[in-house]
Motif scaffolding. Structure first.
Motif, short mmCIF file in Angstrom:
data_model
loop_
_atom_site.label_atom_id
_atom_site.label_comp_id
_atom_site.label_asym_id
_atom_site.label_seq_id
_atom_site.Cartn_x
_atom_site.Cartn_y
_atom_site.Cartn_z
N ALA A 190 5.34 -2.98 8.25
CA ALA A 190 5.90 -3.41 7.39
C ALA A 190 4.75 -4.38 6.33
N HIS A 191 4.38 -5.26 6.42
CA HIS A 191 3.34 -6.12 5.77
C HIS A 191 2.48 -5.67 4.84
N ARG A 192 1.50 -4.33 5.67
CA ARG A 192 1.49 -3.10 4.75
C ARG A 192 1.90 -2.83 3.43
N LEU A 193 2.86 -2.45 3.99
CA LEU A 193 3.57 -1.21 2.52
C LEU A 193 4.71 -2.73 2.50
N GLY A 194 4.83 -2.99 2.48
CA GLY A 194 5.89 -4.09 2.00
C GLY A 194 7.09 -3.83 2.03
N TRP A 195 7.43 -3.94 3.95
CA TRP A 195 9.41 -2.85 4.03
C TRP A 195 10.05 -4.96 4.22
N ALA A 210 0.48 -0.96 0.33
CA ALA A 210 -0.16 -0.13 -0.18
C ALA A 210 1.21 1.04 0.17
N ALA A 211 0.06 2.56 -0.36
CA ALA A 211 1.17 3.90 -0.40
C ALA A 211 1.34 4.16 0.90
N THR A 212 -0.22 4.22 1.33
CA THR A 212 -0.34 4.48 3.37
C THR A 212 -0.99 2.83 3.79
N THR A 213 -1.36 3.41 4.80
CA THR A 213 -1.39 2.96 5.88
C THR A 213 -2.20 3.20 6.97
N ARG A 214 -3.01 2.67 8.38
CA ARG A 214 -3.65 4.13 9.27
C ARG A 214 -3.88 3.27 9.78
N ILE A 215 -2.63 2.82 11.34
CA ILE A 215 -2.12 1.97 12.57
C ILE A 215 -2.62 3.21 13.53
N GLY A 263 -13.76 -4.19 9.18
CA GLY A 263 -12.75 -4.75 8.58
C GLY A 263 -11.29 -4.28 9.19
N VAL A 264 -11.61 -3.87 10.35
CA VAL A 264 -9.68 -3.53 10.99
C VAL A 264 -9.35 -4.78 11.31
N ARG A 265 -7.97 -4.71 11.55
CA ARG A 265 -7.30 -6.57 12.25
C ARG A 265 -6.96 -5.82 13.36
N ASP A 316 -6.74 0.22 9.31
CA ASP A 316 -6.91 -0.73 9.21
C ASP A 316 -6.23 -1.43 9.99
N ASP A 317 -5.43 -1.11 10.94
CA ASP A 317 -5.24 -2.11 12.06
C ASP A 317 -4.65 -1.16 13.39
N LEU A 318 -5.37 -2.21 13.88
CA LEU A 318 -5.35 -1.47 15.41
C LEU A 318 -4.87 -1.94 16.17
N VAL A 319 -4.24 -1.64 17.78
CA VAL A 319 -2.71 -2.67 18.42
C VAL A 319 -3.31 -2.56 19.99
N LEU A 320 -3.34 -2.98 20.33
CA LEU A 320 -3.39 -2.84 21.96
C LEU A 320 -2.14 -3.62 22.64
N GLU A 321 -1.60 -2.40 23.04
CA GLU A 321 -0.75 -3.05 23.79
C GLU A 321 -0.20 -2.99 25.13
N CYS A 322 -0.37 -4.07 26.09
CA CYS A 322 -0.80 -4.43 27.11
C CYS A 322 0.12 -5.13 27.94
#
Length: 440
Positions: free
Chosen positions: A180-185, A3-8, A78-80, A32-38
């Motif tokens: 990295a997964h979304r942007l192909g890094w 992707a060109a950009t992604t929203r996390i 559709g949020v991972r 696109d993604d939601l991260v919960l750091e717990c």
């Protein structure tokens, strides 16, 4: 994915965080993604204690309550979702999550990342970072969890699972992996790994970068703190990112909040070590680009370390805590006398006792006061810890007048120290739990 950009987005910054801002992000932010750091050193120690008491536990005790609110919204939008709420038992957390998906008849799978448990690989003669003493001399070692990097999560993301659960993973790595997964890094590229790690570092504490930990009335005012929103970032392929929050939520995203979070828990801005990269902050710049929007760029990186940090848990004894209240005229002096009495009575036990008087104090006999004596000690076993509690309870009739409201607790303690382990000794794995069969 390229992707060109992604929203996390960031849905939690610690185990006790609020869930409402995470649900709002999933519903309205177009993530696109939601991260919960717990997970922190303290919370994984608590998880280890729960797992030792019951092999089916050890994951975040709020996992089910959080996912009950969050997963139906995330599935609809559709949020991972990625989280380290697996804590000391990721597979058990995965089973709870799969059951929840089935209960709600939600499609999808749960990808569980394990391999952070490296107890079998631990060298007990190795020194702890904190005091240089051999790990095995601290007490019975009961757990060892390596800080996995983003590379351990990529196979889980490649499965297409909408929920990814982990145990011990470095906090910024939870964000770097989906970027990295979304942007192909390429994670072997230090500049790309540095850019994603910078975003992860800024988002990992959730409400801190939107003003929660920043607020100081009259010095650093933050509007709408009661309805504090959590942050998200739009990340471009070149690594530049714009941080923001939902319109209408409380808090603030500005250059000051971002710069304060930038240095949070960073002891060396020239070499912030993670499993993915050694990050150099010196070229990072933050620019306000609109209301509650800050653009960040300029991270530099060096090749990742050859060793992984390991959090080691050991049996550290039992903690006793006991309290008693004194109120009315001369209460503070009675409480202080009670502290002296308890300390003297426990003097022959060999325990290191801490006694302190808290609350509204007065130093004259006629002064009204309401205060509480707190006595604490760390004992080698539960019986000795109970001695502390008993002596405080005995103050009812064997100490100064007017004591009341005694509360006592004794808990076993899992101590935590750190060490290093060559990364070739750590073998991450992915387990895929299917929930689709019941949802069909």
């Amino acid at each position: 994915m390229n992707a060109a950009t992604t929203r996390i987005g960031s849905g939690a910054g610690f185990a006790g965080d609020r869930i409402e801002p995470a649900v709002a992000l999933a519903e309205h932010a177009g993530l696109d993604d939601l991260v919960l750091e717990c997970l922190a050193e303290r919370t994984i120690a608590l998880g280890q204690r729960r797992r030792l008491a019951d092999p089916d536990l050890g994951y975040d005790p709020r996992l089910r309550a959080r996912f009950e609110r969050l997963l139906p919204v995330a599935a609809r939008r559709g949020v991972r979702v990625l989280t380290n709420m697996g804590a000391a038992n990721p597979l058990a957390a995965g089973e709870v999550t799969r059951a929840l998906l089935r209960e709600h008849r939600l499609p999808g799978r749960v990808a569980v990342v394990t391999g952070d448990d490296v107890l079998a690989e631990l060298d007990l003669a190795a020194p702890a970072w904190e005091d240089g003493i051999a790990l095995g001399e601290h007490g019975e070692v009961v757990s060892a969890n390596a800080y996995l990097g983003a590379d351990a999560l990529l196979p889980a993301l490649a499965t297409g699972a909408p929920v990814v659960l982990t145990g011990r993973v470095a906090d910024p790595s939870l964000f770097l992996a989906p970027l990295a997964h979304r942007l192909g890094w390429d994670l072997a590229d230090p500049e790309q790994a540095a850019a994603g790690t910078l975003v992860g570092h800024l988002l990992e504490c959730a409400g801190q970068v939107t003003g929660g930990y920043f607020a100081d009335p009259g010095v650093k005012d933050v509007p709408g703190l009661a309805d504090l929103g959590f942050p998200y970032a739009d990340v471009a392929g070149d690594g530049a990112a714009v941080l923001g929050k939902l319109d209408g939520t409380g808090g603030a995203v500005n250059r000051a909040t971002v710069r304060e979070q930038l240095l949070y828990e960073v002891t060396d801005p020239t070499g912030y070590r993670t499993p993915d990269v050694v990050l150099d902050f010196r070229s990072v710049h933050a620019t306000e680009t609109g209301p509650d929007q800050v653009r960040i760029a300029g991270a530099r990186g060096r090749t990742r370390p050859g060793e992984l940090k390991v959090s080691v848990g050991y049996r550290a004894g039992h903690r006793a805590e006991a309290e008693i209240t004194y109120a009315g005229p001369n209460a503070a002096r009675r409480a202080r006398l009670a502290a002296d009495v308890v300390t003297e009575r426990l003097g022959g036990t060999g325990l290191r006792v801490r006694a302190e008087v808290l609350g509204r104090l007065g130093d004259t006999p006629s002064a009204e006061a309401e205060c509480r004596l707190r006595v604490a000690a760390l004992a080698p076993d539960a019986d000795q810890a109970d001695l502390v509690c008993h002596e405080v309870e005995s103050l009812y009739t064997n100490g100064p007048a007017g004591g009341g409201g005694v509360r006592t607790t004794v808990q076993d303690v899992i101590g935590i120290v750190s060490t290093s382990l060559p990364r070739e000794l750590v073998h991450p794995q992915v387990t895929l739990l299917e929930a689709d069969d019941a949802a069909a």
